[in-house]
Design a protein around this motif. Structure first.
Motif, PDB file in Angstrom:
ATOM      1  N   LEU A 140       0.849  -1.402   0.095  1.00  0.00           N
ATOM      2  CA  LEU A 140      -0.075  -0.138   0.024  1.00  0.00           C
ATOM      3  C   LEU A 140       0.757   1.248  -0.193  1.00  0.00           C
ATOM      4  O   LEU A 140       0.149   2.480  -0.211  1.00  0.00           O
ATOM      5  N   GLY A 141       2.159   1.138   0.076  1.00  0.00           N
ATOM      6  CA  GLY A 141       2.962   2.352  -0.027  1.00  0.00           C
ATOM      7  C   GLY A 141       3.300   2.898   1.501  1.00  0.00           C
ATOM      8  O   GLY A 141       2.431   2.453   2.495  1.00  0.00           O
ATOM      9  N   ALA A 142       4.172   3.746   1.697  1.00  0.00           N
ATOM     10  CA  ALA A 142       4.445   4.130   3.389  1.00  0.00           C
ATOM     11  C   ALA A 142       3.660   5.236   3.582  1.00  0.00           C
ATOM     12  O   ALA A 142       4.056   6.442   3.296  1.00  0.00           O
ATOM     13  N   ASN A 143       2.299   5.201   3.836  1.00  0.00           N
ATOM     14  CA  ASN A 143       1.661   6.281   3.931  1.00  0.00           C
ATOM     15  C   ASN A 143       0.675   5.557   5.311  1.00  0.00           C
ATOM     16  O   ASN A 143       0.939   4.890   5.963  1.00  0.00           O
ATOM     17  N   GLU A 144      -0.198   6.763   5.423  1.00  0.00           N
ATOM     18  CA  GLU A 144      -1.133   6.092   6.846  1.00  0.00           C
ATOM     19  C   GLU A 144      -1.947   4.907   6.758  1.00  0.00           C
ATOM     20  O   GLU A 144      -2.229   4.278   7.769  1.00  0.00           O
ATOM     21  N   ALA A 145      -2.227   4.663   5.342  1.00  0.00           N
ATOM     22  CA  ALA A 145      -3.310   3.403   5.099  1.00  0.00           C
ATOM     23  C   ALA A 145      -2.809   2.236   5.965  1.00  0.00           C
ATOM     24  O   ALA A 145      -3.471   1.578   6.831  1.00  0.00           O
ATOM     25  N   PRO A 146      -1.493   1.823   5.691  1.00  0.00           N
ATOM     26  CA  PRO A 146      -1.160   0.412   6.264  1.00  0.00           C
ATOM     27  C   PRO A 146      -1.132   0.673   7.725  1.00  0.00           C
ATOM     28  O   PRO A 146      -1.412  -0.596   8.390  1.00  0.00           O
ATOM     29  N   ARG A 147      -0.734   1.749   8.109  1.00  0.00           N
ATOM     30  CA  ARG A 147      -0.863   1.667   9.918  1.00  0.00           C
ATOM     31  C   ARG A 147      -2.214   1.640  10.214  1.00  0.00           C
ATOM     32  O   ARG A 147      -2.402   1.146  11.436  1.00  0.00           O
ATOM     33  N   ILE A 148      -2.987   2.329   9.760  1.00  0.00           N
ATOM     34  CA  ILE A 148      -4.326   2.349  10.228  1.00  0.00           C
ATOM     35  C   ILE A 148      -4.875   0.916  10.099  1.00  0.00           C
ATOM     36  O   ILE A 148      -5.552   0.316  10.953  1.00  0.00           O
ATOM     37  N   ILE A 149      -4.693   0.189   9.128  1.00  0.00           N
ATOM     38  CA  ILE A 149      -5.003  -1.129   8.726  1.00  0.00           C
ATOM     39  C   ILE A 149      -4.393  -2.054   9.976  1.00  0.00           C
ATOM     40  O   ILE A 149      -5.113  -2.854  10.565  1.00  0.00           O
ATOM     41  N   VAL A 150      -3.239  -1.774  10.183  1.00  0.00           N
ATOM     42  CA  VAL A 150      -2.544  -2.622  11.316  1.00  0.00           C
ATOM     43  C   VAL A 150      -3.279  -2.448  12.656  1.00  0.00           C
ATOM     44  O   VAL A 150      -3.578  -3.357  13.465  1.00  0.00           O
ATOM     45  N   THR A 151      -3.528  -1.015  12.810  1.00  0.00           N
ATOM     46  CA  THR A 151      -4.253  -0.766  14.132  1.00  0.00           C
ATOM     47  C   THR A 151      -5.595  -1.503  14.186  1.00  0.00           C
ATOM     48  O   THR A 151      -6.076  -2.002  15.080  1.00  0.00           O
ATOM     49  N   PHE A 152      -6.620  -1.411  13.221  1.00  0.00           N
ATOM     50  CA  PHE A 152      -7.738  -1.990  13.130  1.00  0.00           C
ATOM     51  C   PHE A 152      -7.460  -3.314  13.179  1.00  0.00           C
ATOM     52  O   PHE A 152      -8.238  -4.173  14.028  1.00  0.00           O
TER      53      PHE A 152
END
Ligand code: ADP
Ligand code: MG
Lengths: 244, 256
Positions: free
Chosen positions: A101-113
């Protein structure tokens, strides 16, 4: 709490423990306060990820729980998948997501989720299914359809259970955000802890940990407050469901 | 208005073993009539009520309301359960209006009617309390108001006072009679208490256990309005004894 800090401070001074092993509270405070604009920036970055992941958990978990509770067949199909998401270590998943997904906020939010949502689903399903059969029968006697039964009887009954799940999810969101930041981030308290440790700035890393703990407590209390304000009948009801 | 014709019900148990709950039950209840049902636990009283309510289907025979077969829950029947079964999240007033709101029959006058009923039931001032703030007796009164506000032509009550203490119970049965006298709906009232059945009902249906059948129907000749003074009358004793003999006579015969 105060006593703990006092003993900690005293012990570090008395035994002369070196700072990069275990800093004294005063040293932690000094190190953190001296760079507070940076710390604030990292805190806000983490808070964004935490809230994003928490919101995603709520938005996904509630409909998912209703789907699971709606029929044993759906439940049998979905629960194993959910358990799979829980058995995969998120630390291992995070780099894969970042590549995808690239180094942006999306993967972090998905991991948190992924870290936070499961207890919320389980709690909500438990609440939906714990609705007393007498209440369900009352609904049927009032000619309620399945959707009405779900929205007007089961869902309100599940509210205390939902809030138990939300409290756990709030605390886990903080954990999830830090896990994500450890793996791929250029900001956030998780990132701050890693870089500080790399440069033996242990007091600053400790400061970040303390702030994380405060974030967790704050979010938990916010959920508890929302429950008391919007669902005053709910507080404490999940532990002791009203007799029939 | 309620007609049960040779009604039977067999449940398929969890283990697949069929349980015959009712066999060949026939009963006619006239509009505005108060009929009590007594019988041992497990003899199918609740099942009978739930069939009239349209909550379970009969296995054999027919259940009809105004000559129309009951195929599902109907707007003109209302039920009071043994437990108050109030919504824990709704206050007293919203609990009372809940069925009408659920059935989209709530109108401008609904709240007014609910308040008036609560007033009669001695619950004025408790409209915005939560169920858990009320005693068991008060909760059951709310449940009765919730049934009556629907202005049912058939009231089904399944041991509605079963969980109450004896004093509250007597007080509430007279209250129910007053409410019934003002509205005159047909009532099917299941109870464990023989005196309660005699005091309330025009007729008492005595059921025999497993499978449930109608063992006897006792006409109660006590004049209305009823009061506890009538418990001393000959007619009261005659009815109570006959019911008791029916229930315990069978038990004694079984034991022998
Ligand atoms: N849903 C059901 N499934 C299987 N058996 C049932 C069900 N409901 C009632 N029964 C059985 O039918 C019989 C009569 O039950 P019920 O009508 O509750 O009796 P009562 O109200 O007179 O105590 C009992 O043996 C009970 O176990
Ligand atoms: Mg019963």
């Amino acid at each position: 709490m105060v006593a703990l800090f006092a003993v900690w401070e005293g012990a570090v001074r008395f035994f002369g423990i070196r700072e990069f092993l275990l800093p004294a509270p005063s040293a932690i405070w000094a190190a953190t306060a001296s760079v507070w604009p940076t710390v604030l920036q990292h805190t806000l970055a983490t808070l964004g990820t935490v809230l994003g992941g928490f919101a995603a958990s709520v938005l996904v978990s509630l409909p998912l729980a209703m789907l699971i509770a709606s029929s044993p067949a759906v439940s049998a199909a979905l629960y194993p998948l959910l358990v799979v998401t829980q058995s995969i270590p998120k630390v291992a998943l995070a780099p894969i997501l970042i590549i995808a997904l690239g180094a942006n906020e999306a993967p972090r939010i998905i991991v948190t989720f992924l870290v936070a949502f499961f207890p919320l689903v389980v709690g909500t399903v438990a609440g939906l299914l714990a609705t007393p059969p007498e209440l369900i029968e009352l609904g049927r006697a009032c000619r309620a359809g399945r959707v009405q039964e779900l929205l007007r009887i089961r869902l309100p009954f599940a509210v205390p259970f939902v809030f138990s799940g939300l409290k756990v999810a709030a605390a886990l969101s903080v954990v999830g955000a830090v896990v994500a930041e450890f793996v791929g981030a250029d900001a956030g308290l998780g990132y701050l802890i890693q870089t500080s440790m790399a440069f033996f700035r242990t007091p600053l890393a400790y400061g970040a940990v303390v702030i994380l703990a405060l974030l967790g407590i704050l979010l938990f209390q916010a959920v508890a407050l929302a429950e008391r304000v919007f669902f005053p009948w709910s507080s404490g009801a999940a532990q002791a469901p009203p007799a029939a | 208005m309620i007609r049960l014709d040779a009604v039977g019900k067999t449940f398929r148990g969890r283990d697949g073993v069929p349980v015959e709950a009712l066999r060949d039950v026939s009963l006619d209840v006239a509009a505005g009539e108060f009929v009590a049902i007594v019988g041992a636990s497990g003899c199918g009283k609740s099942t009978l009520l739930r069939m009239v309510a349209g909550l379970v289907a009969a296995s054999t025979g027919t259940v009809a309301l105004d000559g129309e077969a009951v195929a599902g829950p109907r707007a003109e029947t209302a039920m009071v359960f043994q437990a108050p079964t109030l919504l824990p999240w709704a206050d007293v007033l919203r609990n009372v209006t809940f069925p009408l709101r659920l059935m989209r029959r709530a109108g401008a006058g609904t709240e007014e009617k609910a308040r008036a009923l609560l007033d009669v039931a001695g619950l004025a001032g408790f409209e915005s309390k939560l169920p858990r703030e009320l005693s068991g007796g008060m909760q059951q009164r709310v449940a009765i108001c919730r049934a009556l506000v629907q202005e049912p032509r058939v009231l089904l009550a399944d041991e509605p006072f079963g969980a109450l203490d004896a004093l509250t119970r007597e007080e509430m049965s007279l209250e129910l009679l007053r409410l019934w006298a003002a509205r005159r709906m047909a009532v099917l009232f299941v109870t464990h208490s023989i005196p309660e059945a005699v005091l309330l009902a025009d007729r008492v249906v005595v059921m025999s256990p497993r499978p449930g059948r109608v063992a006897d129907v006792v006409e109660v000749g006590l004049p209305r309005p009823r009061s506890f003074d009538q418990e001393a009358s000959d007619e009261f004793h005659r009815c109570a004894r006959r019911i008791r003999d029916r229930i315990f006579g069978e038990r004694a015969a079984r034991a022998a």
